[in-house]
Design a protein around this motif. Structure first.
Motif, short mmCIF file in Angstrom:
data_model
loop_
_atom_site.label_atom_id
_atom_site.label_comp_id
_atom_site.label_asym_id
_atom_site.label_seq_id
_atom_site.Cartn_x
_atom_site.Cartn_y
_atom_site.Cartn_z
N ASP A 109 0.88 -1.16 -0.08
CA ASP A 109 0.18 0.60 -0.25
C ASP A 109 1.14 1.06 -0.01
N HIS A 164 -1.81 2.57 8.77
CA HIS A 164 -2.96 1.64 9.55
C HIS A 164 -2.19 0.56 9.37
N THR A 183 1.78 1.18 7.19
CA THR A 183 1.92 1.95 6.79
C THR A 183 1.63 4.04 6.97
N GLU A 189 1.29 7.44 6.18
CA GLU A 189 0.56 8.33 4.68
C GLU A 189 -0.01 9.43 5.07
N GLU A 215 2.99 7.59 1.11
CA GLU A 215 2.79 6.48 2.26
C GLU A 215 4.21 5.45 1.81
MN MN Z 1 -2.80 3.02 3.06
#
Ligand code: MN
Length: 495
Positions: free
Chosen positions: A318, A401, A430, A432, A456
């Protein structure tokens, strides 16, 4: 693609047999007895006899053991889920439930893991799967899910060898569960048929305890998972580079060119994208989950790309980068970008074992609030802004998260284990931060409007701090420009 045979039952099935369906619309003639007889035989034995267990097998065994220890004496049912209709006779791509894949390493639709208690302590694990298609009754070529249509499945014996778990025919499971006695729990939301079979035996509260445990179990990643997350990130890095190399084509078409380019990398190297790619150019960057991706890509604007490859084992990256479509930031874009970068640096520095989970969020928010006050967008002092949360008009979301098989991993964990918990080695999250100035925000100078920036990265908590799994992608404004220039040069050179 060709159509599947659908609709009408050919004959009344024997008990325990799947009904065999045959088309009724008359586009093709029915099946003669001679053809039905002919199709039964003349097929080679394709049983695979020298299969080795999958790489995850020792890990899934440990995960099942921990689950067993938490729920002694109870039958536990963890379904993979079923196919879902997209339209008429076509289905969405299947993605096994995270819980099932985590505990088995398998991803077959309709699969179910059952832990059956062996007494006061311990369980035996069984994976329930569809076996090879029956050729005697024509299922393999007349049923829409027959192997002739959808491809060969593993035999139950093959599945046992691969997964290291005994395998049985899933078509017998619902009846077995109806007949079973003793306490039972099921992971809800994946298999309505099994939930119906258990409706008198389970409660929402007890099933939720199972879901919460399985979510918290994944907070700390094992070595296999960390390797997969790094692989997901590495593919994602290559996907971002692919995108930069085709920005000219995106300018000539739309954000869709970016989505498609990244998706190609995800499908070739992994299973898919782990979530809908956010390919947000210009003011779309201020829409947090912009996945329509149907807008223009214009030189002079920023492109916010938030995307992640999901590996074939279902671990996802991510990652977000915000880059100038032209290859060079304007002074204002760079000013905003630098503030987000500085916030991210502060956030990453706060990720270490023993830190409170929310520390990285607070560190990043403090930097952003400070800059917003400096720029005169909100009245200070910074402490007052943070106390009242006034920066959130432009920071909008949390700073990160947990990451794993789900992009927002471990979402069912209790607050005390996650948001109000403490970071431990093996957690992956992450970081971000972002700043978003909506196109219609009259409280900021006009030149800010329509600018959105997010950076991120995927950060692993280590024994003595953290490791940035996505460090291969540039983060400073200068490094982003140099990276884009290098890739543009490679594009011009035709490499
Ligand atoms: Mn994310």
């Amino acid at each position: 693609m060709t159509e599947e045979p659908t609709s009408e039952t050919l004959e009344t099935p024997e008990a325990g047999e799947q009904p065999i369906k045959q088309r009724k619309n008359g586009l093709y003639p029915g099946v003669s007895d001679e053809l039905a007889e002919n199709m039964k035989s003349g097929w080679a034995d394709t049983e695979l006899r020298d299969l080795e267990p999958i790489e995850q097998a020792p890990y899934t065994a440990r995960r099942r053991a921990a689950l067993s220890a938490r729920f002694p004496g109870e039958r536990l049912v963890i379904p993979a889920g079923n196919l879902r209709t997209r339209s008429n006779d076509t289905e969405y791509d299947f993605r096994a439930s995270t819980e099932y894949a985590y505990l088995t390493g398998d991803q077959t639709h309709d699969g179910v893991l059952v832990l059956e208690p062996t007494g006061a302590e311990g369980h035996t694990a069984t994976v329930y799967l569809l076996p090879r298609s029956n050729r005697e009754n024509g299922e393999f070529w007349l049923d829409g899910q027959g192997e002739l249509w959808v491809g060969r499945r593993h035999s139950l014996t093959e599945a046992e060898r691969l997964l290291g778990v005994p395998a049985r025919d899933v078509r017998e499971l619902a009846d077995e569960l109806r007949a079973a006695t003793g306490p039972v729990r099921i992971v809800r939301g994946h298999d309505a048929g099994l939930e119906a079979a258990l409706t008198d035996k389970v409660t929402a509260e007890r099933d939720e305890e199972l879901r919460v445990f399985l979510s918290e179990q994944r907070l700390v990643k094992d070595d296999f998972e960390i390797g997969q997350l790094q692989a997901a990130v590495d593919s994602t890095v290559r996907g971002f580079e692919d995108v930069v190399k085709v920005l000219d084509k995106a300018e000539a078409t739309s954000e869709r060119y970016i989505e498609g380019t990244f998706f190609l990398r995800a499908r070739v190297e992994g299973n898919a994208v782990g979530y809908g790619s956010i390919c947000a150019s210009g003011p779309h960057a201020t829409t947090l989950h912009w996945v329509r991706n149907d807008g223009p890509v214009r030189s002079g604007d920023l492109l916010l790309l938030d995307a992640g490859v999901e590996t074939t084992t279902l671990y996802t990256a991510d990652v977000t980068r915000t880059m100038p479509v032209s290859g060079r930031f304007t002074p204002l874009q760079r000013k905003i970008y630098d503030a987000v970068y500085e916030a991210q640096e502060a956030g990453i520095a706060a990720v270490r074992p023993g830190a409170k989970y929310l520390d990285f969020h607070e560190a990043a928010q403090r930097v952003l609030a400070t800059r917003l006050v400096e720029w005169g967008l909100v009245e200070g002092p910074v402490e007052r802004v943070l106390e009242l949360g006034l920066q959130r008009r432009w920071t909008l979301h949390g700073t990160g998260h947990m990451l794993g098989m789900d992009v927002h991993d471990c979402a069912a964990a209790r607050r005390e284990a996650y948001a109000e918990g403490t970071l431990e080695p093996g957690m992956c999250l992450t970081v971000e931060p972002g700043l978003y100035f909506q196109a219609d925000d009259l409280t900021v100078p006009e030149e800010y409007r329509g600018i959105g920036v997010r950076i991120e990265d995927d950060i692993l908590v280590t024994e003595d701090g953290n490791r940035n799994l996505s460090a291969a992608l540039p983060r400073t404004a200068d490094d982003v420009e140099a990276w884009m220039a290098r890739l543009a040069a490679e594009r011009s050179a035709g490499s």
